[in-house]
Design a protein around this motif. Structure first.
Motif, mmCIF file in Angstrom:
data_model
loop_
_atom_site.group_PDB
_atom_site.id
_atom_site.type_symbol
_atom_site.label_atom_id
_atom_site.label_comp_id
_atom_site.label_asym_id
_atom_site.label_seq_id
_atom_site.Cartn_x
_atom_site.Cartn_y
_atom_site.Cartn_z
ATOM 1 N N SER A 185 0.852 -1.194 0.000
ATOM 2 C CA SER A 185 0.000 0.000 0.000
ATOM 3 C C SER A 185 0.888 1.243 0.000
ATOM 4 O O SER A 185 2.117 1.138 0.006
ATOM 5 N N MET A 186 0.248 2.394 0.025
ATOM 6 C CA MET A 186 0.967 3.654 0.261
ATOM 7 C C MET A 186 0.374 4.292 1.506
ATOM 8 O O MET A 186 -0.816 4.119 1.795
ATOM 9 N N GLY A 187 1.202 5.036 2.194
ATOM 10 C CA GLY A 187 0.710 5.697 3.400
ATOM 11 C C GLY A 187 1.687 6.767 3.852
ATOM 12 O O GLY A 187 2.561 7.190 3.084
ATOM 13 N N GLY B 155 -10.651 13.395 -3.036
ATOM 14 C CA GLY B 155 -11.849 12.557 -3.174
ATOM 15 C C GLY B 155 -12.046 12.003 -4.580
ATOM 16 O O GLY B 155 -13.138 11.540 -4.925
ATOM 17 N N TYR B 156 -11.005 12.030 -5.396
ATOM 18 C CA TYR B 156 -11.117 11.524 -6.775
ATOM 19 C C TYR B 156 -10.440 10.160 -6.913
ATOM 20 O O TYR B 156 -9.697 9.746 -6.039
ATOM 21 N N SER B 157 -10.667 9.554 -8.069
ATOM 22 C CA SER B 157 -9.978 8.292 -8.374
ATOM 23 C C SER B 157 -8.528 8.598 -8.718
ATOM 24 O O SER B 157 -8.230 9.595 -9.389
ATOM 25 N N LYS C 298 -7.552 7.887 5.782
ATOM 26 C CA LYS C 298 -8.956 7.465 5.651
ATOM 27 C C LYS C 298 -9.552 7.731 4.263
ATOM 28 O O LYS C 298 -10.524 7.091 3.877
ATOM 29 N N GLU C 299 -8.956 8.667 3.500
ATOM 30 C CA GLU C 299 -9.514 8.960 2.166
ATOM 31 C C GLU C 299 -9.242 7.833 1.178
ATOM 32 O O GLU C 299 -9.744 7.849 0.057
ATOM 33 N N GLY C 300 -8.405 6.869 1.602
ATOM 34 C CA GLY C 300 -8.112 5.742 0.725
ATOM 35 C C GLY C 300 -6.702 5.811 0.178
ATOM 36 O O GLY C 300 -6.042 6.846 0.231
ATOM 37 N N ASP D 206 -4.293 15.106 4.370
ATOM 38 C CA ASP D 206 -4.193 16.558 4.596
ATOM 39 C C ASP D 206 -2.964 16.966 5.390
ATOM 40 O O ASP D 206 -2.436 18.060 5.201
ATOM 41 N N ILE D 207 -2.506 16.076 6.270
ATOM 42 C CA ILE D 207 -1.388 16.470 7.134
ATOM 43 C C ILE D 207 -0.117 16.770 6.322
ATOM 44 O O ILE D 207 0.744 17.540 6.752
ATOM 45 N N LEU D 208 -0.022 16.181 5.133
ATOM 46 C CA LEU D 208 1.143 16.462 4.277
ATOM 47 C C LEU D 208 1.108 17.893 3.737
ATOM 48 O O LEU D 208 2.044 18.351 3.096
ATOM 49 N N TRP D 209 -0.005 18.576 3.996
ATOM 50 C CA TRP D 209 -0.151 19.971 3.547
ATOM 51 C C TRP D 209 -0.138 20.945 4.753
ATOM 52 O O TRP D 209 -0.436 22.117 4.606
#
Ligand code: N2P
Length: 357
Positions: free
Chosen positions: A144-146, A191-193, A259-261, A162-165
């Motif tokens: 995965s990525m995280g 929120g996009y693919s 959580k956004e995927g 968001d925390i990366l911003w």
């Protein structure tokens, strides 16, 4: 009449000589060792993606010298194969890149007579849409990525991209130098693919990444790891295996999947058209699929192996760590990259714009 026959004979003799020269010069370049193998193999892999001992043991067992070269991301590897200059025999593309390379006729079909260890690969990793019958590739690692972050430097909850911003971490954030990965998680944040072909969505991702750029210490794939281990950065966009390696080295580090995927990825082994020694390339791939060899690599780099037989050789706590080896239906854990065909140029364009901004 006779003269014509003599002339034709001459031409035939010249042709035979030419063919002999071509054949001879072809053979002259290569050396077949006493075991009957061509004595050199050119392997092109991601950085930090193998246990170097398995290369030495392969060389010793088969008398084949491995020239080992590394790349930072799929696109760099693709460009090298397209140029064709390097005679690479074995490469390690991710799933979407396999799709691209199949479409561009850059891969050779595998001969399963030479790949008896394919039986060790987990069924859930076989016949995936990027290569439906594994005609061109066999699975290697997956994950995965995280976000990897330093719990001593980040005291708030880390559960969103968001925390990366967050301005608070200005100059302490690493992002991956890989277009699909970095743009992909930004699309997820919005929120996009991460396979979007919608130009407005992609432009929004570009704006986000331009906005984030002053906070970013570096776009890297491997070098940032020593800095995170040394406690120098606050957080980094990372692949699951690297996160496991970093946590092993520094217990202040933690990994989370926002959580956004996220992205669920599969890296593979394949034989590119540049290979002139497919037999030896397949010998190497089959060797890499031996359970002990696959386990050595997984144990060393800490990525999740697709080789289920290798799991028996790995420490229980590594295999049972759900951050490395998610349980249940893994396809619910993230979105898999697909080849974007012509739209890839739009991703490349925004990536250049972000980098040069
Ligand atoms: C290892 C790179 C892993 C690639 N340095 C993840 N797809």
């Amino acid at each position: 009449m006779n003269e014509r026959v003599v002339g034709l004979k001459k031409i035939a003799v010249i042709l035979v000589l030419c063919m002999a020269m071509v054949l001879f010069s072809g053979c002259g370049q290569g050396k077949v060792n006493e075991k009957g193998y061509y004595d050199t193999l050119n392997v092109y892999n991601w950085g930090d993606y193998i246990d170097p001992v398995v290369l030495e043991e392969f060389e010793e067992e088969y008398g084949i010298k491995v020239n080992y070269d590394t790349f930072a991301n799929n696109e760099e590897m693709l460009a090298k194969i397209q140029q064709g200059g390097n005679d690479y025999d074995v490469i390690f593309p991710s799933e979407y890149m396999i799709e691209t390379m199949i479409k561009e006729d850059l891969l050779q079909e595998l001969d399963y007579k030479n790949l008896s260890n394919f039986k060790n690969i987990g069924e859930q990793f076989k016949n995936l849409p990027y290569d439906p019958q594994n005609k061109y590739s066999v699975p290697y690692f997956w994950g995965s990525m995280g976000i990897i972050y330093n719990t001593k430097k980040v005291d708030e909850k880390v559960d969103s991209w968001d925390i990366l911003w967050n301005e608070k971490y200005k100059g302490n954030i690493f992002m991956l130098d890989s277009v699909r990965d970095t743009v992909g998680i930004t699309l997820k944040k919005l929120g996009y693919s991460l396979n979007t072909k919608n130009i407005d969505e992609l432009e929004k991702a570009k704006e986000e990444l331009i906005k984030q750029k002053p906070l970013v210490k570096a776009y890297e794939v491997d070098n940032y790891k020593s800095m995170m281990i040394a406690g120098e950065g606050a957080m980094a966009l990372t692949w699951s295996g690297d996160a496991m390696l970093l946590i092993d080295e520094n217990k202040d580090l933690a990994y989370t999947i926002p959580k956004e995927g996220t992205n669920l990825w599969f890296d593979t082994m394949a034989v590119p058209v540049t290979s002139k020694h497919k037999k030896e390339a397949e010998l190497f791939i089959d060797y890499m699929m031996r359970p002990e060899v696959a386990a050595k690599c997984a144990g060393y780099v800490k990525y999740a192996t697709a080789n289920v037989k290798a799991l028996e050789y790995l420490p229980k706590e590594e295999v049972e760590n759900e951050l490395a080896y998610p349980k249940g239906n893994i396809f619910e854990k993230g979105e898999v990259f697909i080849d974007l065909a012509d739209f890839t140029t739009e991703y490349d364009r925004i990536w250049t714009e972000i980098k040069s901004h």
